[in-house]
Design a protein around this motif. Structure first.
Motif, PDB file in Angstrom:
ATOM      1  N   ARG A   6       6.592  -4.512   5.900  1.00 44.14           N
ATOM      2  CA  ARG A   6       5.693  -5.006   4.855  1.00 44.14           C
ATOM      3  C   ARG A   6       5.757  -6.531   4.745  1.00 44.14           C
ATOM      4  O   ARG A   6       4.735  -7.193   4.604  1.00 44.14           O
TER       5      ARG A   6
ATOM      6  N   ASN B 200      -2.408   4.017   6.335  1.00 40.54           N
ATOM      7  CA  ASN B 200      -3.129   5.281   6.147  1.00 40.54           C
ATOM      8  C   ASN B 200      -3.996   5.660   7.340  1.00 40.54           C
ATOM      9  O   ASN B 200      -4.144   6.836   7.654  1.00 40.54           O
TER      10      ASN B 200
ATOM     11  N   ARG C 211      -2.151  -1.012   3.235  1.00 42.87           N
ATOM     12  CA  ARG C 211      -2.252   0.441   3.036  1.00 42.87           C
ATOM     13  C   ARG C 211      -3.262   1.048   4.001  1.00 42.87           C
ATOM     14  O   ARG C 211      -3.112   2.186   4.432  1.00 42.87           O
ATOM     15  N   THR C 212      -4.300   0.293   4.368  1.00 43.65           N
ATOM     16  CA  THR C 212      -5.267   0.771   5.357  1.00 43.65           C
ATOM     17  C   THR C 212      -4.609   0.869   6.730  1.00 43.65           C
ATOM     18  O   THR C 212      -4.804   1.846   7.450  1.00 43.65           O
TER      19      THR C 212
ATOM     20  N   GLN D 145       3.280   5.258  -1.391  1.00 47.45           N
ATOM     21  CA  GLN D 145       2.078   5.680  -0.665  1.00 47.45           C
ATOM     22  C   GLN D 145       2.440   6.140   0.751  1.00 47.45           C
ATOM     23  O   GLN D 145       1.959   7.155   1.225  1.00 47.45           O
ATOM     24  N   PHE D 146       3.302   5.404   1.416  1.00 44.57           N
ATOM     25  CA  PHE D 146       3.725   5.739   2.775  1.00 44.57           C
ATOM     26  C   PHE D 146       4.468   7.072   2.809  1.00 44.57           C
ATOM     27  O   PHE D 146       4.288   7.882   3.718  1.00 44.57           O
TER      28      PHE D 146
ATOM     29  N   THR E  72       5.158   0.359  -4.596  1.00 41.60           N
ATOM     30  CA  THR E  72       3.830   0.977  -4.523  1.00 41.60           C
ATOM     31  C   THR E  72       3.498   1.369  -3.092  1.00 41.60           C
ATOM     32  O   THR E  72       3.060   2.489  -2.829  1.00 41.60           O
ATOM     33  N   GLU E  73       3.716   0.447  -2.173  1.00 45.86           N
ATOM     34  CA  GLU E  73       3.404   0.721  -0.763  1.00 45.86           C
ATOM     35  C   GLU E  73       4.320   1.807  -0.201  1.00 45.86           C
ATOM     36  O   GLU E  73       3.872   2.673   0.542  1.00 45.86           O
TER      37      GLU E  73
ATOM     38  N   HIS F 169      -6.123  -4.326   4.920  1.00 42.62           N
ATOM     39  CA  HIS F 169      -5.103  -4.216   3.877  1.00 42.62           C
ATOM     40  C   HIS F 169      -3.954  -3.383   4.442  1.00 42.62           C
ATOM     41  O   HIS F 169      -4.160  -2.493   5.258  1.00 42.62           O
TER      42      HIS F 169
ATOM     43  N   LYS G 288      -1.256  -7.111   0.851  1.00 40.29           N
ATOM     44  CA  LYS G 288      -0.380  -5.974   0.559  1.00 40.29           C
ATOM     45  C   LYS G 288      -0.013  -5.987  -0.914  1.00 40.29           C
ATOM     46  O   LYS G 288      -0.128  -6.997  -1.586  1.00 40.29           O
ATOM     47  N   ARG G 289       0.438  -4.835  -1.375  1.00 47.24           N
ATOM     48  CA  ARG G 289       0.886  -4.694  -2.762  1.00 47.24           C
ATOM     49  C   ARG G 289       2.399  -4.743  -2.786  1.00 47.24           C
ATOM     50  O   ARG G 289       3.031  -5.054  -1.792  1.00 47.24           O
TER      51      ARG G 289
END
Length: 99
Positions: free
Chosen positions: A9, A71, A67-68, A25-26, A21-22, A65, A16-17
């Motif tokens: 990260r 994901n 997260r993109t 999500q991961f 949070t990241e 981003h 990025k956040r």
């Protein structure tokens, strides 16, 4: 795992956040434990490819981003340096729209 993810990260050049949070999500991905070790080498390779493209004067898209990137499993992308297309040799004079 948190330290490995944070290393990726922090190195990631795009938006990025926060870490928690990241990471949350991961961890929703069913294979997150299996792919965590793939992220850092893949990111370093992507950064290297972009730098090489920049040196050649080639266009680079913006970084998605973070997260993109995660994901959509962008770390698995294989970049094609050049796409060569063949020119189609069609003689349009041989075709009639009135037939």
């Amino acid at each position: 795992m948190k330290e490995k993810f944070e290393a990726v990260r922090q190195l990631y050049p795009g938006t990025k956040r926060g870490l928690e949070t990241e990471l949350r999500q991961f961890q929703r991905h069913k294979d997150h434990k299996a792919v965590i070790d793939l992220l850092l080498p893949a990111l370093k390779a992507a950064i290297q490819r972009r730098q090489e493209r920049e040196k050649k004067g080639q266009w680079n898209p913006d970084w998605p981003h973070f997260r993109t990137w995660i994901n959509q499993r962008r770390w698995e992308e294989n970049w094609v340096e050049e796409v060569k297309t063949e020119k189609l040799d069609i003689n349009y004079c041989n075709y009639s729209t009135f037939e």
